[in-house]
Design an enzyme around this catalytic site. Sequence first.
Site, PDB file in Angstrom:
ATOM      1  N   GLU A 190       9.072   1.373  11.041  1.00  0.00           N
ATOM      2  CA  GLU A 190      10.168   2.321  10.758  1.00  0.00           C
ATOM      3  C   GLU A 190       9.544   3.704  10.822  1.00  0.00           C
ATOM      4  O   GLU A 190       8.876   4.124   9.874  1.00  0.00           O
ATOM      5  CB  GLU A 190      10.751   2.060   9.362  1.00  0.00           C
ATOM      6  N   GLU A 225      -0.237   7.751  -0.944  1.00  0.00           N
ATOM      7  CA  GLU A 225      -1.167   8.296  -1.945  1.00  0.00           C
ATOM      8  C   GLU A 225      -0.467   9.304  -2.866  1.00  0.00           C
ATOM      9  O   GLU A 225      -0.916   9.536  -3.984  1.00  0.00           O
ATOM     10  CB  GLU A 225      -2.386   8.950  -1.271  1.00  0.00           C
ATOM     11  N   ARG A 242      19.804  16.029   2.057  1.00  0.00           N
ATOM     12  CA  ARG A 242      19.411  14.990   1.115  1.00  0.00           C
ATOM     13  C   ARG A 242      17.883  14.987   1.002  1.00  0.00           C
ATOM     14  O   ARG A 242      17.183  15.079   2.014  1.00  0.00           O
ATOM     15  CB  ARG A 242      19.929  13.642   1.650  1.00  0.00           C
ATOM     16  N   LYS A 298       0.892  -1.170   0.000  1.00  0.00           N
ATOM     17  CA  LYS A 298       0.000   0.000   0.000  1.00  0.00           C
ATOM     18  C   LYS A 298       0.926   1.215   0.000  1.00  0.00           C
ATOM     19  O   LYS A 298       1.437   1.626   1.035  1.00  0.00           O
ATOM     20  CB  LYS A 298      -0.884  -0.038   1.253  1.00  0.00           C
ATOM     21  N   GLY A 333       2.067   5.211  12.809  1.00  0.00           N
ATOM     22  CA  GLY A 333       2.611   3.907  13.220  1.00  0.00           C
ATOM     23  C   GLY A 333       1.939   3.394  14.489  1.00  0.00           C
ATOM     24  O   GLY A 333       1.558   2.223  14.587  1.00  0.00           O
ATOM     25  N   CYS A 381      14.044  10.383   7.029  1.00  0.00           N
ATOM     26  CA  CYS A 381      13.860  10.133   8.462  1.00  0.00           C
ATOM     27  C   CYS A 381      15.181  10.211   9.214  1.00  0.00           C
ATOM     28  O   CYS A 381      15.185  10.346  10.432  1.00  0.00           O
ATOM     29  CB  CYS A 381      13.229   8.761   8.652  1.00  0.00           C
ATOM     30  N   SER A 403       5.122   8.072   9.675  1.00  0.00           N
ATOM     31  CA  SER A 403       5.228   8.900  10.874  1.00  0.00           C
ATOM     32  C   SER A 403       4.933   8.072  12.131  1.00  0.00           C
ATOM     33  O   SER A 403       4.219   7.066  12.086  1.00  0.00           O
ATOM     34  CB  SER A 403       4.234  10.055  10.775  1.00  0.00           C
ATOM     35  N   THR A 404       5.460   8.549  13.255  1.00  0.00           N
ATOM     36  CA  THR A 404       5.243   7.850  14.521  1.00  0.00           C
ATOM     37  C   THR A 404       3.759   7.830  14.881  1.00  0.00           C
ATOM     38  O   THR A 404       3.240   6.805  15.353  1.00  0.00           O
ATOM     39  CB  THR A 404       6.084   8.525  15.628  1.00  0.00           C
ATOM     40  N   ALA A 405       3.055   8.930  14.631  1.00  0.00           N
ATOM     41  CA  ALA A 405       1.632   8.984  15.007  1.00  0.00           C
ATOM     42  C   ALA A 405       0.839   7.896  14.281  1.00  0.00           C
ATOM     43  O   ALA A 405       0.054   7.164  14.895  1.00  0.00           O
ATOM     44  CB  ALA A 405       1.072  10.366  14.683  1.00  0.00           C
TER      45      ALA A 405
END
Length: 498
Positions: free
Chosen positions: A268, A193, A296, A190, A251, A302, A247-249
């Site tokens: 990750e 988008e 970069r 997936k 995840g 990240c 993103s952590t949120a």
Amino acid sequence: MSKVKLAESLITRSASSLLRNKSYIGGQWVASANKQVYTVYNPANGEAVAEVADMAEEDVAQVVDSAHQSFHQWRKLSYKNRSGIVSRWGELLLKNRDDLAAIVTTEQGKPLMDAKGEVTLAATYIQWFAEEAKRIHGDVLPNHADDHRLLVLKQPVGVAALITPWNFPVNMIARKAGAALAAGCTAIIKPSEYTPLSALALADLAEEAGFPPGVFNVITFGERSTPHNVKLLLDNPLVRKLSFTGSTAIGKLLMEQCARTCKRVSMELGGNASFIVFESADIDAAVKGCIDSKFRNTGQTCVCANRIFVHDSVHDEFCAKLAAAMRTTLKVGPGFEEGVTQGPLITEKAIAKVERHVADAVSRGATVVTGGTKHPLGGQFFEPTLLTGATVDMAFASEETFGPVAPVFRFKNEDEVVDIANNTKVGLAGYFYSRDICQIWRVAEALEVGMVGVNSGLLTTEFAPFGGVKESGLGREGSRYALEEFLNKKYVCMGGIN
Ligand code: NAD
């Protein structure tokens, strides 16, 4: 074959043969069951690039069924046979490198040279996993009874959902799918988008490589349908693994969703990398490393340096040299333009976040040495920015900027700077420059991160385990450790062996 209405930039670059706008499910190119599509934009000029299928609930059920059915066939292939198909997929990435890179630059914005580098790196990850598949060894254990024999089998986890971000639209998929497929899992990818065309081009090459139908699937959703459809995917008990990068949120949200069916998860997530320049550092090398790490992908990785700490005694020299290097080596512009090193940011929301971080820092006393505003090109281009006088109350001290802003903090001693560097909820990468061997050991051990760059601003290679600690996630990608993320250990206890 379903073809996308081609964007001008791609017609001229012959990438059109890889362009797809339908999802790839069970070996077929499939439109959404409810006929919905969404638009993909070029971040360099805001032009619509393609209309891509926004798949429906029924499609989610179909992709899981296909991946589940094909798992029984795929897992039975010898590792050598599986490895051959995975390897062919990697070769095809290299063969089509320039066309894939043109697609990446069009939908993601990065300079064409960087996009080519990304495709090459992705192919090396895939080739690495194809080779490592031949070294998935089980174990024979010592026995606890005379007539017993004890074994450990390594078996593929099952159907793996692979959810990826937009910043490396080819490599994030290669790193996950290479490992999953080599281990014997089937994959449901997936993509973000914002960058589905890269993912669908990889599916086109996977089809050519000869994966049996249903082994390699890509399902695309628009922004609005993503939360609901991903939840459906993760609620499905036939999906046994989630590997997520983002993103952590998000995840954390997806980990909660996976908890309902006790899926294996690899995460990750976001970073907030520190970049420390100690007094013994080679300042010119540190400046180069800082440019490599910070700028970069226009600051959208990240592992980008997010907080730069420079020892008081070398602070002014480092900042003067960094400002000069930024002015001479960084060129902002559309990714297809010769010599450009800094493409646009991915969305207007990303530009707004960068502007917020700069404004917040300035309001709290930071000084803008260079940059600080949107680039004269307008749109989603931002000036490479150097700020001095950064302090721990500023937004970037606790949030990833994900843009071309280099904030410099001044420090006086090692313990103090290590404490501040570690004072964040996340722990992905950390960098430092020093020529004091004892300090190198002390600081490398003390930083609370999954990856440390010592006198080096670039870390990523297929040989090394990539991943974080704390809220930067769980598990590792790349290296011999990565296949374990897609394998279960089964203990077999055999009695009555006389
Ligand atoms: P994101 O979390 O917004 O999106 C990542 C993926 O999750 C995309 O496919 C997106 O469509 C999907 N998603 C978004 N909202 C969702 C929802 N509510 N339910 C289900 N799925 C949802 O992240 P992003 O903006 O695409 O990527 C940037 C982030 O990724 C940064 O935080 C960056 O640090 C992180 N990242 C981490 C690594 C790593 O290896 N640790 C690598 C690259 C990027």
